[in-house]
Design an enzyme around this catalytic site. Structure first.
Site, PDB file in Angstrom:
ATOM      1  N   ASP A  10       0.877  -1.161   0.000  1.00 30.36           N
ATOM      2  CA  ASP A  10       0.000   0.000   0.000  1.00 30.36           C
ATOM      3  C   ASP A  10       0.923   1.222   0.000  1.00 30.36           C
ATOM      4  O   ASP A  10       2.091   1.119   0.386  1.00 30.36           O
ATOM      5  CB  ASP A  10      -0.876  -0.027   1.257  1.00 30.36           C
ATOM      6  CG  ASP A  10      -1.677   1.237   1.436  1.00 30.36           C
ATOM      7  OD1 ASP A  10      -2.382   1.631   0.496  1.00 30.36           O
ATOM      8  OD2 ASP A  10      -1.596   1.838   2.521  1.00 30.36           O
ATOM      9  N   ARG A  11       0.440   2.374  -0.413  1.00 27.68           N
ATOM     10  CA  ARG A  11       1.307   3.549  -0.455  1.00 27.68           C
ATOM     11  C   ARG A  11       1.116   4.427   0.790  1.00 27.68           C
ATOM     12  O   ARG A  11       1.918   4.394   1.698  1.00 27.68           O
ATOM     13  CB  ARG A  11       1.036   4.365  -1.739  1.00 27.68           C
ATOM     14  CG  ARG A  11       2.121   5.400  -2.004  1.00 27.68           C
ATOM     15  CD  ARG A  11       1.771   6.325  -3.148  1.00 27.68           C
ATOM     16  NE  ARG A  11       1.007   7.454  -2.637  1.00 27.68           N
ATOM     17  CZ  ARG A  11       0.599   8.469  -3.374  1.00 27.68           C
ATOM     18  NH1 ARG A  11       0.854   8.514  -4.664  1.00 27.68           N
ATOM     19  NH2 ARG A  11      -0.079   9.458  -2.829  1.00 27.68           N
ATOM     20  N   ASP A  12       0.041   5.205   0.826  1.00 30.80           N
ATOM     21  CA  ASP A  12      -0.150   6.209   1.875  1.00 30.80           C
ATOM     22  C   ASP A  12      -0.399   5.562   3.234  1.00 30.80           C
ATOM     23  O   ASP A  12      -1.277   4.722   3.384  1.00 30.80           O
ATOM     24  CB  ASP A  12      -1.300   7.143   1.504  1.00 30.80           C
ATOM     25  CG  ASP A  12      -1.056   7.865   0.183  1.00 30.80           C
ATOM     26  OD1 ASP A  12       0.123   8.081  -0.160  1.00 30.80           O
ATOM     27  OD2 ASP A  12      -2.036   8.206  -0.506  1.00 30.80           O
ATOM     28  N   TYR A  21      -5.071  13.939   1.170  1.00 31.48           N
ATOM     29  CA  TYR A  21      -4.779  13.797  -0.257  1.00 31.48           C
ATOM     30  C   TYR A  21      -3.460  14.486  -0.596  1.00 31.48           C
ATOM     31  O   TYR A  21      -3.337  15.699  -0.448  1.00 31.48           O
ATOM     32  CB  TYR A  21      -5.922  14.377  -1.094  1.00 31.48           C
ATOM     33  CG  TYR A  21      -7.226  13.670  -0.823  1.00 31.48           C
ATOM     34  CD1 TYR A  21      -7.458  12.412  -1.354  1.00 31.48           C
ATOM     35  CD2 TYR A  21      -8.199  14.246  -0.019  1.00 31.48           C
ATOM     36  CE1 TYR A  21      -8.640  11.735  -1.088  1.00 31.48           C
ATOM     37  CE2 TYR A  21      -9.380  13.580   0.249  1.00 31.48           C
ATOM     38  CZ  TYR A  21      -9.594  12.332  -0.288  1.00 31.48           C
ATOM     39  OH  TYR A  21     -10.759  11.661  -0.026  1.00 31.48           O
ATOM     40  N   GLN A  54      -6.532   5.751  -4.978  1.00 31.30           N
ATOM     41  CA  GLN A  54      -6.272   7.189  -5.111  1.00 31.30           C
ATOM     42  C   GLN A  54      -7.550   7.900  -5.538  1.00 31.30           C
ATOM     43  O   GLN A  54      -7.654   8.456  -6.633  1.00 31.30           O
ATOM     44  CB  GLN A  54      -5.131   7.431  -6.117  1.00 31.30           C
ATOM     45  CG  GLN A  54      -3.777   6.965  -5.643  1.00 31.30           C
ATOM     46  CD  GLN A  54      -3.275   7.749  -4.445  1.00 31.30           C
ATOM     47  OE1 GLN A  54      -3.442   8.969  -4.362  1.00 31.30           O
ATOM     48  NE2 GLN A  54      -2.659   7.059  -3.493  1.00 31.30           N
ATOM     49  N   ASP A 128      -1.695  -0.550   5.956  1.00 29.79           N
ATOM     50  CA  ASP A 128      -2.105   0.008   7.242  1.00 29.79           C
ATOM     51  C   ASP A 128      -3.622   0.011   7.423  1.00 29.79           C
ATOM     52  O   ASP A 128      -4.118   0.487   8.435  1.00 29.79           O
ATOM     53  CB  ASP A 128      -1.573   1.435   7.400  1.00 29.79           C
ATOM     54  CG  ASP A 128      -2.234   2.429   6.449  1.00 29.79           C
ATOM     55  OD1 ASP A 128      -2.487   2.074   5.276  1.00 29.79           O
ATOM     56  OD2 ASP A 128      -2.509   3.571   6.876  1.00 29.79           O
TER      57      ASP A 128
END
Length: 180
Positions: A10-12, A21, A54, A128
């Site tokens: 996962d990224r964020d 954002y 996103q 997360d």
């Protein structure tokens, strides 16, 4: 050291802080421990794939050009650090109008499986959020919940369940737990 067919990331909240954002490159930065953690797991020739919801694009809060700049930065950092990033898959769907492509849907993973000849049951999903754990578990992957980002809230929501294979305060601590 453990070898996976691919480590889905996962990224964020997992690779970088998640202030909301992130709509331009100047607001994007990896956690200090991200690159060392990925280097640690790449010692056994592990390769990585980023899968990220996103919806800011679908909401008009992030332009495709700005997202492309962030992705290009990520790709350059992986390459500069000798990390095998096979791809970045993104879903722009809003949560209220989600296709199977949006996590916890399996669309991005099935596309990656087909594009890169992966065996999902031999992969790891790192994230997360509850969505990350749900899709990883549903596809037969081991899962690593990181307690950065929304991880602590997710852990509270998952207590007593079997969605989480491993957990770590950070991605680095989680990887160390997997390998020892």
């Amino acid at each position: 050291m453990k070898k996976y067919d691919c480590i889905f990331l996962d990224r964020d909240g997992t690779l970088n802080p998640d202030p909301g954002y992130i709509n331009n490159l100047k607001d994007y930065e990896f956690y200090d421990f991200t690159i060392p953690a990925l280097r640690f797991m790449s010692e056994t020739n592990n390769r990585f794939c980023i899968v990220t919801n996103q919806s800011g694009v679908g909401r008009g809060l992030i332009s495709i050009d700005d997202l492309r700049s962030i992705n290009n930065f990520i790709k350059k950092e992986f390459k500069r650090n000798g990390l095998k990033l096979i791809d970045i898959y993104m879903c722009f769907d809003r949560p209220d109008n989600a296709s199977n492509y949006r996590k916890p849907g399996s669309g991005m993973f099935l596309e990656a499986e087909s594009d890169h000849n992966l065996k999902l049951s031999k992969c790891l999903m790192v994230g997360d959020s509850l969505k990350d754990m749900e899709v990883g578990h549903k596809l037969g992957m081991e899962t690593l919940l990181v307690l950065t980002g929304n991880g602590k809230k997710t852990l509270d929501r998952c207590r007593g369940g079997n969605l989480i294979s491993y957990k770590g305060k950070t991605i680095y601590e989680g990887f160390k737990q997997i390998c020892h």
